[in-house]
Design an enzyme around this catalytic site. Structure first.
Site, mmCIF file in Angstrom:
data_model
loop_
_atom_site.group_PDB
_atom_site.id
_atom_site.type_symbol
_atom_site.label_atom_id
_atom_site.label_comp_id
_atom_site.label_asym_id
_atom_site.label_seq_id
_atom_site.Cartn_x
_atom_site.Cartn_y
_atom_site.Cartn_z
ATOM 1 N N TYR A 136 0.868 -1.175 0.000
ATOM 2 C CA TYR A 136 0.000 0.000 0.000
ATOM 3 C C TYR A 136 0.903 1.222 0.000
ATOM 4 C CZ TYR A 136 -3.781 3.191 1.441
ATOM 5 O OH TYR A 136 -4.695 4.207 1.518
ATOM 6 N N LYS A 164 -1.128 -1.254 -4.271
ATOM 7 C CA LYS A 164 -2.209 -0.268 -4.224
ATOM 8 C C LYS A 164 -1.551 1.089 -4.379
ATOM 9 C CE LYS A 164 -5.899 1.720 -1.389
ATOM 10 N NZ LYS A 164 -6.561 1.743 -0.047
ATOM 11 N N ILE A 206 -9.375 -0.159 -5.717
ATOM 12 C CA ILE A 206 -9.784 -0.258 -4.317
ATOM 13 C C ILE A 206 -10.474 1.046 -3.956
ATOM 14 C CG2 ILE A 206 -8.989 -0.454 -1.931
ATOM 15 C CD1 ILE A 206 -6.700 -2.198 -3.017
#
Length: 307
Positions: A136, A164, A206
């Protein structure tokens, strides 16, 4: 490690009772709705899930209930935002036993590490599990940028399989693809650059607002991947005021209030967060009301995709 993490993954909220306890029944209902609406997977206990406001025991119980409800129908990726590598490993080992499908791993966010420290954090955690890991990368919120040079080193860890990407700079997607080809599955992590990111080749999205408007989110992704740019832009223009709610400090409160307005959940949050009031609350209500008033008919987009 080859995985097929693609499509629209809502970062689900953690539903609370008014007294602050977790409302597992409400979360189960929410998950069933999202699955029926066609989402491709979920992120449990991310930022929207108020990970940092739950105890270690609650996190494990929440993951158990989530995995039980999903029952293998979609991937369950667990957010991991522990304060040290040791704590992260303990959490991930528990998540592995519970049966999650993967981990979305953050740096140790309480301390802003150097590049070397961040690398060692990720390497240490990745080597302690066989679960697939999504990096992330959110320098805007956490002050740490996992840059291309760092990613080159982390690419040597076989179970780090996805990123991400939340720098808000869409050029990074192209840079990642140019440097690494298909080594990583790249997810857009910022709602208001979703269309741009998908068109540049992001394999997943996401999203926070997908909790509230999942069918529209899935349709936007499908239109973009099918190259139906005109239709995707039309839907995106309608969606944009809502997507902006995911990019401000009170994003969790905004998303949960929107869930409540659509009767998909409640706005109850845990300290340090407080429910919105005054002008902030009125603004979210106005944005949601306008979106419902002008909500597009998705049938025409289904017809376009069927051509």
């Amino acid at each position: 490690m080859q995985l097929n993490w693609q499509g629209v993954y809502p970062a689900i909220s953690t539903q609370f009772q008014q007294d602050g306890s977790i409302n597992y029944a409400a979360n189960a209902r929410m998950l069933e709705q999202l699955i029926a609406d066609g989402i491709d997977g979920i992120i449990a206990l991310g930022t929207v899930g108020e990970n940092a406001s739950l105890t270690s025991t609650e996190k494990r119980e929440f993951l158990q209930q989530t995995v039980k409800t999903v029952a293998g129908r979609i991937p369950v990726i667990a957010g991991c935002t522990e304060h040290s590598a040791g704590q992260a490993i303990d959490y991930i080992k528990a998540a592995e036993q519970i049966g999650v499908d993967g981990i979305m791993l953050l740096p140790a966010v309480v301390y802003r590490g150097t590049d070397r420290e961040v690398l060692v954090h990720y390497q240490t955690v990745a080597r302690a599990t066989k679960l697939p890991i999504m990096l992330y990368n959110n320098p805007v919120s956490y002050g740490v940028d996992i840059n291309l040079e760092m990613t080159t080193i982390l690419a040597e860890e076989p179970n780090i399989v996805a990123i991400k990407e939340s720098t808000t700079d869409t050029r990074r997607i192209t840079e990642l693809q140019s440097r690494f080809g298909e080594r990583f599955q790249i997810f857009c992590g910022v709602d208001d650059i979703a269309l741009e990111s998908i068109l540049l080749g992001a394999t997943g999205w996401i999203s926070g607002l997908t909790n509230v408007f999942p069918r529209e989110s899935v349709m936007l992704f499908k239109l973009a991947r099918a190259g139906r740019i005109s239709e995707a832009r039309e839907l995106y223009r309608w969606f944009m005021p809502l997507l902006r709610l995911d990019t401000i400090p009170t994003l969790v409160q905004c998303i949960k209030l929107a869930e409540q307005l659509l009767e998909r959940g409640s706005e109850h949050v845990r300290l340090p967060r407080l429910a919105l009031e005054g002008a902030e609350r009125a603004y979210v209500e106005q944005v949601v009301t306008q979106a419902l008033r002008t909500r597009p008919d998705l049938a025409k987009y289904h017809a376009v995709l069927a051509q």
